[in-house]
Design a protein around this motif. Sequence first.
Motif, PDB file in Angstrom:
ATOM      1  N   GLY A  26       0.777  -1.238   0.000  1.00  0.00           N
ATOM      2  CA  GLY A  26       0.000   0.000   0.000  1.00  0.00           C
ATOM      3  C   GLY A  26       0.808   1.287   0.000  1.00  0.00           C
ATOM      4  N   PHE A  27       1.791   1.351  -0.857  1.00  0.00           N
ATOM      5  CA  PHE A  27       2.586   2.584  -0.990  1.00  0.00           C
ATOM      6  C   PHE A  27       2.308   3.147  -2.384  1.00  0.00           C
ATOM      7  CE2 PHE A  27       7.206   4.387  -0.551  1.00  0.00           C
ATOM      8  CZ  PHE A  27       6.692   5.672  -0.688  1.00  0.00           C
ATOM      9  N   ALA A  28       1.326   4.045  -2.454  1.00  0.00           N
ATOM     10  CA  ALA A  28       0.777   4.483  -3.746  1.00  0.00           C
ATOM     11  C   ALA A  28       1.809   5.154  -4.649  1.00  0.00           C
ATOM     12  CB  ALA A  28      -0.397   5.431  -3.504  1.00  0.00           C
ATOM     13  N   GLU A  29       2.771   5.864  -4.049  1.00  0.00           N
ATOM     14  CA  GLU A  29       3.735   6.636  -4.852  1.00  0.00           C
ATOM     15  C   GLU A  29       4.952   5.807  -5.259  1.00  0.00           C
ATOM     16  OE1 GLU A  29       2.701   7.470  -1.818  1.00  0.00           O
ATOM     17  OE2 GLU A  29       1.206   9.007  -2.271  1.00  0.00           O
ATOM     18  N   MET A  30       4.950   4.549  -4.882  1.00  0.00           N
ATOM     19  CA  MET A  30       6.135   3.707  -5.090  1.00  0.00           C
ATOM     20  C   MET A  30       6.460   3.485  -6.566  1.00  0.00           C
ATOM     21  SD  MET A  30       6.366  -0.140  -3.596  1.00  0.00           S
ATOM     22  CE  MET A  30       5.620  -1.185  -4.822  1.00  0.00           C
ATOM     23  N   ASP A  31       5.423   3.405  -7.388  1.00  0.00           N
ATOM     24  CA  ASP A  31       5.551   3.073  -8.812  1.00  0.00           C
ATOM     25  C   ASP A  31       4.407   3.711  -9.568  1.00  0.00           C
ATOM     26  OD1 ASP A  31       7.548   1.471  -9.754  1.00  0.00           O
ATOM     27  OD2 ASP A  31       6.692  -0.352  -8.920  1.00  0.00           O
TER      28      ASP A  31
ATOM     29  N   ARG B 196      -8.272  -6.441  -3.478  1.00  0.00           N
ATOM     30  CA  ARG B 196      -9.102  -6.816  -2.328  1.00  0.00           C
ATOM     31  C   ARG B 196      -8.261  -6.816  -1.050  1.00  0.00           C
ATOM     32  NH1 ARG B 196     -11.560 -10.558   0.887  1.00  0.00           N
ATOM     33  NH2 ARG B 196     -10.300 -12.386   0.425  1.00  0.00           N
ATOM     34  N   LEU B 197      -6.978  -7.131  -1.200  1.00  0.00           N
ATOM     35  CA  LEU B 197      -6.091  -7.241  -0.038  1.00  0.00           C
ATOM     36  C   LEU B 197      -4.956  -6.233  -0.169  1.00  0.00           C
ATOM     37  CD1 LEU B 197      -5.770 -11.149  -0.071  1.00  0.00           C
ATOM     38  CD2 LEU B 197      -7.354  -9.767   1.318  1.00  0.00           C
ATOM     39  N   VAL B 198      -4.865  -5.304   0.775  1.00  0.00           N
ATOM     40  CA  VAL B 198      -3.820  -4.278   0.723  1.00  0.00           C
ATOM     41  C   VAL B 198      -3.026  -4.314   2.035  1.00  0.00           C
ATOM     42  CG1 VAL B 198      -3.338  -1.791   0.613  1.00  0.00           C
ATOM     43  CG2 VAL B 198      -5.122  -2.793  -0.842  1.00  0.00           C
ATOM     44  N   ALA B 199      -1.705  -4.433   1.927  1.00  0.00           N
ATOM     45  CA  ALA B 199      -0.835  -4.399   3.117  1.00  0.00           C
ATOM     46  C   ALA B 199      -0.207  -3.021   3.201  1.00  0.00           C
ATOM     47  CB  ALA B 199       0.239  -5.477   3.003  1.00  0.00           C
ATOM     48  N   ASN B 200      -0.541  -2.300   4.256  1.00  0.00           N
ATOM     49  CA  ASN B 200       0.048  -0.966   4.469  1.00  0.00           C
ATOM     50  C   ASN B 200       1.543  -1.127   4.783  1.00  0.00           C
ATOM     51  OD1 ASN B 200      -1.789   1.224   4.418  1.00  0.00           O
ATOM     52  ND2 ASN B 200      -1.036   1.879   6.426  1.00  0.00           N
ATOM     53  N   PRO B 201       2.390  -0.281   4.221  1.00  0.00           N
ATOM     54  CA  PRO B 201       3.824  -0.400   4.510  1.00  0.00           C
ATOM     55  C   PRO B 201       4.147  -0.088   5.971  1.00  0.00           C
ATOM     56  CG  PRO B 201       3.427   1.027   2.620  1.00  0.00           C
ATOM     57  CD  PRO B 201       2.100   0.784   3.254  1.00  0.00           C
ATOM     58  N   GLY B 202       5.291  -0.559   6.432  1.00  0.00           N
ATOM     59  CA  GLY B 202       5.806  -0.154   7.729  1.00  0.00           C
ATOM     60  C   GLY B 202       6.239   1.308   7.678  1.00  0.00           C
TER      61      GLY B 202
ATOM     62  N   LYS C 291       1.938   9.493   7.132  1.00  0.00           N
ATOM     63  CA  LYS C 291       2.252   8.691   5.954  1.00  0.00           C
ATOM     64  C   LYS C 291       2.790   7.319   6.372  1.00  0.00           C
ATOM     65  CE  LYS C 291       2.874   7.932   1.506  1.00  0.00           C
ATOM     66  NZ  LYS C 291       1.730   7.362   0.751  1.00  0.00           N
ATOM     67  N   GLY C 292       3.304   7.230   7.628  1.00  0.00           N
ATOM     68  CA  GLY C 292       3.854   5.963   8.110  1.00  0.00           C
ATOM     69  C   GLY C 292       2.815   4.955   8.565  1.00  0.00           C
ATOM     70  N   ALA C 293       1.557   5.350   8.709  1.00  0.00           N
ATOM     71  CA  ALA C 293       0.548   4.391   9.193  1.00  0.00           C
ATOM     72  C   ALA C 293      -0.871   4.857   8.861  1.00  0.00           C
ATOM     73  CB  ALA C 293       0.698   4.160  10.690  1.00  0.00           C
ATOM     74  N   SER C 294      -1.451   5.683   9.751  1.00  0.00           N
ATOM     75  CA  SER C 294      -2.886   5.977   9.640  1.00  0.00           C
ATOM     76  C   SER C 294      -3.214   6.811   8.405  1.00  0.00           C
ATOM     77  CB  SER C 294      -3.349   6.703  10.900  1.00  0.00           C
ATOM     78  OG  SER C 294      -2.935   6.002  12.049  1.00  0.00           O
ATOM     79  N   GLY C 295      -2.368   7.804   8.099  1.00  0.00           N
ATOM     80  CA  GLY C 295      -2.611   8.631   6.907  1.00  0.00           C
ATOM     81  C   GLY C 295      -2.567   7.774   5.649  1.00  0.00           C
ATOM     82  N   ALA C 296      -1.596   6.864   5.588  1.00  0.00           N
ATOM     83  CA  ALA C 296      -1.489   5.988   4.413  1.00  0.00           C
ATOM     84  C   ALA C 296      -2.687   5.042   4.334  1.00  0.00           C
ATOM     85  CB  ALA C 296      -0.186   5.199   4.461  1.00  0.00           C
ATOM     86  N   ALA C 297      -3.175   4.582   5.494  1.00  0.00           N
ATOM     87  CA  ALA C 297      -4.330   3.670   5.483  1.00  0.00           C
ATOM     88  C   ALA C 297      -5.566   4.379   4.922  1.00  0.00           C
ATOM     89  CB  ALA C 297      -4.609   3.157   6.894  1.00  0.00           C
ATOM     90  N   VAL C 298      -5.772   5.635   5.332  1.00  0.00           N
ATOM     91  CA  VAL C 298      -6.932   6.382   4.824  1.00  0.00           C
ATOM     92  C   VAL C 298      -6.752   6.682   3.325  1.00  0.00           C
ATOM     93  CG1 VAL C 298      -8.258   8.535   5.027  1.00  0.00           C
ATOM     94  CG2 VAL C 298      -7.502   7.329   7.083  1.00  0.00           C
ATOM     95  N   GLN C 299      -5.521   7.007   2.932  1.00  0.00           N
ATOM     96  CA  GLN C 299      -5.236   7.232   1.506  1.00  0.00           C
ATOM     97  C   GLN C 299      -5.580   5.967   0.703  1.00  0.00           C
ATOM     98  OE1 GLN C 299      -1.051   7.820   0.701  1.00  0.00           O
ATOM     99  NE2 GLN C 299      -1.380   8.307  -1.456  1.00  0.00           N
TER     100      GLN C 299
END
Length: 307
Positions: free
Chosen positions: A94-99, A110-116, A291-299
């Motif tokens: 779940g790192f949208a800007e990665m690529d 259906r399954l998204v793993a948020n990054p550490g 961006k490290g957890a909750s913000g990324a999850a909502v994004q």
Amino acid sequence: MKPRIFIDGEHGTTGLQIRARMAERTDVELLSIPEAERRNAAMREDRLNEADIAILCLPDDASREAVAFLAGNASTRIIDTSTAHRVDPAWAYGFAEMDGAQRARIAGARLVANPGCYPTGAIALLRPLRQGGLVAADHPVTVNAVSGYSGGGKQMIAQMEDATREDHIVAPHFLYGLDLAHKHLPEMRTFGLLDREPIFAPSVGRFAQGMIVQVPLHLRDGVTPEQLETALADHYAGQDIVTVVPGAEAQALKRIDPTELAGQDTMKLFVFGSKDGRRANLVALLDNLGKGASGAAVQNMDLMLRG
Ligand SMILES: NC(=O)C1=CN([C@@H]2O[C@H](COP(=O)(O)OP(=O)(O)OC[C@H]3O[C@@H](n4cnc5c(N)ncnc54)[C@H](OP(=O)(O)O)[C@@H]3O)[C@@H](O)[C@H]2O)C=CC1
Ligand SMILES: CC(=O)N[C@@H](CCC(=O)OP(=O)(O)O)C(=O)O
């Protein structure tokens, strides 16, 4: 009908911050469990199966249990903030800007793993440089970092803040992960496109939220700090969550405060170069809970809702 969202672990550190970000939202319906029942497995199983999107804010084992509660349910989509599924190929990272393609991958998953939190910084710095051939896959990468103590969840927050506890931590700053086996290594290696796991030296400071992740590099012949900055700036052009601080502005800085982005869901990247151009220090600045957890999850939730 509004999409139903259930945050399993809603009363923990990451879960509460997601709830705070959702407080004003009228476009989704939040399913909930009273705090006293937060470990009631039957209630969790019911809510998980009722939800359109379940956001898991739990320790790894409890996350695996939640996923098992959803076995055979193809309609509940999952965002897992734990470490349990991050390098599982069945899960979208779940790192949208990665690529270029990652945003769409998350949106359709259906399954998204948020990054550490630490890997968010390390991968943001390394991946574009690996893809551009500026850092070799077998480079002996080291990652040094300092996190706010909320990174350790309710337990560490209490240890840092409650002086009456037997396990109270008095240190203003401490190192940990001294066995070089931190749980974030596999995702740093996989999504940092490295042949081997980096040497990772994390630490915690006496501040609640905020994080600095550093990747110091000896540069290959012919590679300059300016090239690194250009590669990062090109990669992150066109969006406003990850920004690259321009070279002149970065070089004028005397210090970086790890709490600068506390409470925000953005991340800043810097490239600091030595005068001879042979060495660089790559720096990521973020909020471990933004961006490290909750913000990324909502994004990620928003990407998934928009499809
Ligand atoms: N804090 C951070 O900066 C970051 C955290 N994460 C990840 O988010 C996840 C949650 O971490 P965090 O919010 O910090 O942790 P917390 O300990 O603050 O919160 C975890 C919550 O989960 C509950 N819980 C624990 N076990 C179970 C169980 N078996 N069934 C139901 N509920 C349970 C806890 O309840 P109880 O109070 O009873 O223990 C608590 O409410 C972790 O996987 C972590 O790795 C990711 C990135 C950054
Ligand atoms: C300060 C602190 O203890 N930080 C945690 C990392 C944050 C977290 O809980 O892990 P994820 O980012 O993988 O979810 C740790 O090092 O285990």
